[in-house]
Design an enzyme around this catalytic site. Structure first.
Site, PDB file in Angstrom:
ATOM      1  N   ASP A  10      -5.563   8.463   9.236  1.00 48.68           N
ATOM      2  CA  ASP A  10      -5.392   7.522   8.255  1.00 48.68           C
ATOM      3  C   ASP A  10      -4.318   7.870   7.194  1.00 48.68           C
ATOM      4  O   ASP A  10      -4.143   9.276   7.039  1.00 48.68           O
ATOM      5  CB  ASP A  10      -6.436   6.790   7.518  1.00 48.68           C
ATOM      6  CG  ASP A  10      -6.132   5.756   6.413  1.00 48.68           C
ATOM      7  OD1 ASP A  10      -5.497   5.095   6.780  1.00 48.68           O
ATOM      8  OD2 ASP A  10      -6.737   6.070   5.420  1.00 48.68           O
ATOM      9  N   LYS A  51      -3.084  -6.016   5.153  1.00 49.73           N
ATOM     10  CA  LYS A  51      -3.394  -6.425   3.500  1.00 49.73           C
ATOM     11  C   LYS A  51      -3.432  -7.899   3.567  1.00 49.73           C
ATOM     12  O   LYS A  51      -4.282  -8.321   2.689  1.00 49.73           O
ATOM     13  CB  LYS A  51      -1.896  -6.086   2.947  1.00 49.73           C
ATOM     14  CG  LYS A  51      -1.699  -4.336   2.634  1.00 49.73           C
ATOM     15  CD  LYS A  51      -3.054  -3.746   2.419  1.00 49.73           C
ATOM     16  CE  LYS A  51      -2.685  -2.284   2.566  1.00 49.73           C
ATOM     17  NZ  LYS A  51      -3.895  -1.695   2.507  1.00 49.73           N
TER      18      LYS A  51
END
EC number: 3.11.1.1
Length: 261
Positions: A10, A51
């Site tokens: 990540d 998001k």
């Protein structure tokens, strides 16, 4: 013996941005701009997701949904996600370059893994537009994975869906999901790895789950650090992580343990 061929990392909270601080303030401010007060704890719970999905998850939380109902006299609707996102994205993009410092141990560990012939891929909750800021800034500091994929590459289906991992596997020509490790700092990272059938590893120090800046973390006593580490470890194990490590430098040991099974 199973040989690990690829490690997928990540970004914020894992390889850059100790504490995953950049998105937190942008989320909190974007809700505030729409008259809704959210806590840092609420903001961090969905961290690692695409998001827009992150915003949707927050709006679905009971306390936030009730606050929305009280302020607007109605339940939140899909278009409200876009309204909040329209505040979130420009704010994040304006500050993102300030939150791209590569975390301690990343460069050394990546160099060691590559020396073993292991390929380095990555997935992220950031969009391509955001990554065009993050990736080049990290590269200047010496960190550059062999490839990265955002939810933009998977028709918006980011974590916890496994598709960004599958894109990495195809791009890096990895032979088997059991030859792949996915490491990250959020529950969403663990869920993504589990969905893909790869080895899921949670990284504690500097994680979004720990929720501390580097300075705040270093100011703790060793006792306090270990208390917080245990809490994060418990969170990752409950999420189904195969391994939980203190920091990224322990990844080679995890690889050795897997390969000896």
């Amino acid at each position: 013996m199973m040989k690990i061929e690829g490690v997928l990392l990540d970004w914020a909270g894992t390889t850059v941005d100790f504490g995953c601080m950049a998105p937190v303030r942008a989320f909190m401010d974007s809700f505030a701009a729409n008259g809704i007060t959210v806590t840092e704890e609420e903001t961090r719970k969905p961290m690692g997701m695409l998001k827009r999905d992150h915003i949707k998850t927050m709006l679905s939380m009971d306390r936030i949904a009730a606050q929305w109902q009280k302020r607007y006299g109605r339940s939140w609707e899909p278009q409200d996600i876009e309204t909040i996102y329209s505040s979130f994205e420009p704010e994040l993009l304006a500050s993102l370059a300030d939150y791209t410092k590569v975390k301690p141990g990343v460069l050394k560990t990546v160099t060691e893994l590559r020396a073993r012939g292991i390929k380095i891929g990555s997935t992220t909750g950031y969009t391509d537009t955001m990554m065009k800021i993050v990736a080049p800034t990290a590269a200047v500091q010496g960190y550059q994975p062999d490839c990265w994929f955002s939810p933009d590459a998977t028709n918006g289906m980011g974590r916890p869906y496994p598709y960004m991992i599958f894109k990495n596997i195809m791009e890096l020509k990895l032979s088997d999901v059991r030859c792949v490790i996915k490491a990250g700092d959020t529950v969403s990272d663990i869920a993504e790895g589990r969905a893909a059938g790869v080895w899921s590893v949670g990284i504690i120090d500097g994680s979004s789950v720990m929720a501390l800046t580097e300075d705040a973390f270093r100011s703790l006593t060793e006792y306090e650090k270990n208390e917080r580490r245990e809490a994060v470890r418990h969170t990752f194990m409950n999420a189904g992580a195969d391994y939980v490590i203190t920091d990224i430098t322990e990844l080679p040991a995890v690889i050795q343990a897997i390969q000896q099974q």
